[in-house]
Enzyme design. Structure first.
Site, PDB file in Angstrom:
ATOM      1  N   GLU A 138       0.823  -1.216   0.000  1.00 33.72           N
ATOM      2  CA  GLU A 138       0.000   0.000   0.000  1.00 33.72           C
ATOM      3  C   GLU A 138       0.860   1.270   0.000  1.00 33.72           C
ATOM      4  O   GLU A 138       0.534   2.251   0.658  1.00 33.72           O
ATOM      5  CB  GLU A 138      -0.936   0.005   1.208  1.00 33.72           C
ATOM      6  CG  GLU A 138      -1.887  -1.186   1.264  1.00 33.72           C
ATOM      7  CD  GLU A 138      -2.843  -1.122   2.435  1.00 33.72           C
ATOM      8  OE1 GLU A 138      -4.065  -1.269   2.216  1.00 33.72           O
ATOM      9  OE2 GLU A 138      -2.373  -0.912   3.574  1.00 33.72           O
ATOM     10  N   CYS A 184     -11.199   0.701   6.947  1.00 35.21           N
ATOM     11  CA  CYS A 184     -10.778   2.040   7.354  1.00 35.21           C
ATOM     12  C   CYS A 184     -11.346   3.116   6.433  1.00 35.21           C
ATOM     13  O   CYS A 184     -11.598   4.241   6.868  1.00 35.21           O
ATOM     14  CB  CYS A 184      -9.261   2.124   7.373  1.00 35.21           C
ATOM     15  SG  CYS A 184      -8.463   1.476   5.887  1.00 35.21           S
TER      16      CYS A 184
END
Length: 662
Positions: free
Chosen positions: A315, A414
């Protein structure tokens, strides 16, 4: 009373509802009690957020057990019954923050206040007497407290708890949630202060939260602790992980780094905290270091959409110019964090380039994540989808961040709560003030009222259909009896096209990208009009972005466009599109924000095509025959709202290479 307490009092007197409230800086933000979005694109998104997304997130967190973790901790069964990842607590806190900001715009005693109280009642008993609060560590049958700072996310969770507490305090006055947050912050200072655990969390987030708590309370110890965390970062206090220390920015001190690297969300949260510390302490060198990193990252590691992060595995940011569209991770949370950072840099410096990136990211990353009904989300935001994908089940978590369509919930969720809190506080990103006047940075139908130096009141009304249209009209409803300055951002995307400003007396002048100002004695009823050129235009990339050589994209105003297979005839996929950049793109028919470009569609390759796809230059591989066509493009933010589809932003050209010069 010390100067910090005086500044806190001054900020409180000006505005009660500020997500970011710096004590100093070039510009003063206007809060949710000073700005109201009244209509248009963002009003619709915020209404869906308040009426659908918040309930959706709460219901899912009850369903998957993340809220129940707090009850399980109190009842002594957490070691066997805990659900979710180690950072699941943080999403409950982000939901609370979103609810607090949303409630601030709805008047007193809303249903959201009752929901906040109910969630707080579930959380409060789980807090230990010394302020520690986490459902994944510290109880019988669990790992000890702070035994896994690399991956445990304990301080990260505190960061979101503290931000939720600050939101409640600013929106409603200090309640139980704010008291819980303060006790947790006191515990952090006692545990990680000088002479305590001299390490950092693997995921930055506590830093901006502690600074905001210092701004709220006037307590110096919270700012000091945030500064300690910023200065400890990069000194290799964490274990070297599989992805390397740069993954969590523990490879170089913040002041020595030249670019954002590693996990994109972590890097941007850390940078936001560093700016907050720099502003509050007057540390110009630290602020300059973050600006330097932002500049190189925007120039070399940012997608056309404003998205950041090109590596799926970790990521993270890729190397300079490594921006493959079909492998764009561009996490929604990274978009949120980028907006957070851009806003802080804008307040600190007053430079419109930071508002430019915030606008690009808001419209093309943050707005792209939620579905039109606000109940499904993109976690990652690819710029090229090669297969149509499948509809995720409505009653199950998606295990993959890069799911082919928006999913109702993720094993790591998230992003939905991050989108929710961003949309809830969005009015606070529209405008600022200083001793000389008011500055408009983002455009939406809105009403705002504030006080200038000396307590002189100003009230404005903004009317626009931006980003569909480029006309922004500002009406003066209240004004002091002396001259002051109204400033309007002229977006950087207007470069090469004419933007115009029309003053109350009818004077019309061309304005370049940057800031257009009007200084005069305004009267109630005066109107200022900004006219932005909204014609669609071709966009090329720096040739060093190897992955998009030989392709072009289309942008109209701040919106990036894409080809989606839903709009192509005869079952063609998006990879069949070839465009002709010698013919300018044009607006599509109707009022649906479509764009039409000239091009061609390659014939179907078919399942039986098994020929070798490479060949010498004098005998290139055969491409299927193409047919001329007008190709409809849609705003990237809206793709995949009509079902499974292929999609691409960067479109191959039918003619010569048209990449931009370096």
């Amino acid at each position: 009373m010390n100067r910090r307490h005086e500044l806190v009092r001054e900020n409180t007197a000006r505005s009660l509802v500020l997500p970011v409230a710096p004590a100093r800086g070039r510009l003063r933000p206007l809060g949710l009690d000073e700005v109201t979005i009244t209509g248009g694109f963002w009003a619709r998104r915020r209404r869906i957020n308040a009426t659908a997304t918040l309930d959706h997130c709460r219901d899912w967190m009850e369903r998957v057990g993340w809220i129940g973790n707090f009850r399980a901790a109190v009842e002594g069964r957490i070691h066997r019954d805990r659900r979710g990842r180690e950072f699941a607590d943080s999403d409950v806190y982000k939901l609370l923050e979103a609810m607090a900001w949303a409630a601030a715009g709805q008047g007193p005693d809303t249903s959201l206040d009752a929901e906040i109280a109910a969630l707080t009642e579930a959380i409060a008993p789980a807090q230990e007497p010394d302020g520690y609060l986490n459902t994944a560590f510290g109880r019988p049958g669990q790992q000890p407290r702070y035994s896994d700072l690399e991956w445990g996310h304990e301080l990260y969770c505190y960061g979101h708890l503290i931000q939720a507490g600050v939101a409640q305090a600013r929106a409603r006055g200090e309640g139980e949630l704010a008291k819980i947050a303060r006790r947790a912050a006191d515990h952090v200072c006692a545990t990680f202060g000088r002479g305590g655990i001299e390490r950092v969390c693997g995921h930055p987030e506590i830093e901006p939260a502690l600074v905001e708590l210092a701004r709220l309370t006037g307590e110096q110890r919270y700012l000091d602790q945030a500064a300690l965390f910023v200065d400890r970062r990069g000194h290799r206090t964490l274990a070297d992980p599989e992805f390397g220390r740069a993954y969590y920015q523990d490879d170089l001190p913040v002041r020595e780094a030249t670019v954002f690297r590693g996990h994109a969300v972590r890097a941007l949260y850390l940078a936001s905290g560093a700016v907050d510390v720099a502003v509050e302490t007057g540390d110009d060198a630290l602020l300059a270091a973050v600006v330097r990193q932002w500049e190189r990252t925007v120039a070399r590691r940012t997608y056309l959409t404003g998205g950041m992060g090109s590596h799926h595995r970790d990521e993270s940011f890729g190397d300079d110019f490594v921006l493959p569209p079909d492998r764009a991770y561009s996490e929604t949370c990274a978009g949120v964090a980028s907006v957070m950072l851009s806003w802080r840099l804008l307040l600190a410096t007053g430079e419109p380039r930071f508002a430019d990136l915030a606008e690009r990211t808001l419209f093309n990353v943050v707005a792209a994540s939620p579905a039109e009904d606000g109940r499904a989300f993109f976690y990652a935001n690819t710029l090229h989808r090669r297969d149509r994908g499948t509809v995720p089940p409505a009653d199950a978590e998606s295990p993959r961040a890069e799911s082919s369509l928006r999913a109702p919930w993720f094993a790591v969720s998230c992003c939905p709560t991050n989108v929710a809190r961003t949309l809830a506080q969005l009015p606070a990103y529209l405008a600022t003030a200083d001793d000389h006047g008011v500055q408009l940075h983002q455009y939406a139908d809105a009403e705002m009222a504030t006080s200038l130096a000396g307590g002189h009141g100003v009230a404005l009304r903004i009317r626009t259909d931006y980003p569909s249209g480029g006309a922004v009209t500002v009406r003066i409803d209240r004004s002091p009896d002396h001259p002051w300055t109204l400033s309007l951002r002229v977006p950087s995307w207007t470069e090469g096209a004419a933007a115009w400003l029309v003053e109350p007396d009818g004077t019309r002048r061309s304005v370049p990208p940057g800031t257009a100002t009007v200084n005069r004695l305004f009267r109630p009823g005066d109107e200022i009009r900004l006219e932005l050129p909204m014609a669609p235009r071709w966009i090329g990339a720096d040739p060093r972005v190897d992955a998009v050589r030989g392709t072009v994209a289309v942008q109209r105003g701040p919106l990036v466009y894409c080809a989606e297979s839903v709009d192509l005839p005869d079952g063609h996929e998006a990879d069949a599109v070839r465009v002709d950049p010698s013919v300018e793109p044009k607006d599509g028919p109707g009022a649906d924000d479509t764009v039409v470009v000239a091009g061609e569609l390659a014939g179907h390759a078919g399942q039986g095509d098994t020929s070798w796809p490479y060949g010498p230059l004098d005998r290139p591989a055969t491409e299927p025959a193409a047919e001329r066509a007008e190709i409809v493009l849609v705003p990237y933010r809206s793709w995949a709202n009509r079902g499974p589809a292929t999609m691409r932003v960067w479109l191959p050209t039918a003619g010569p290479d048209t990449t931009a010069p370096s």
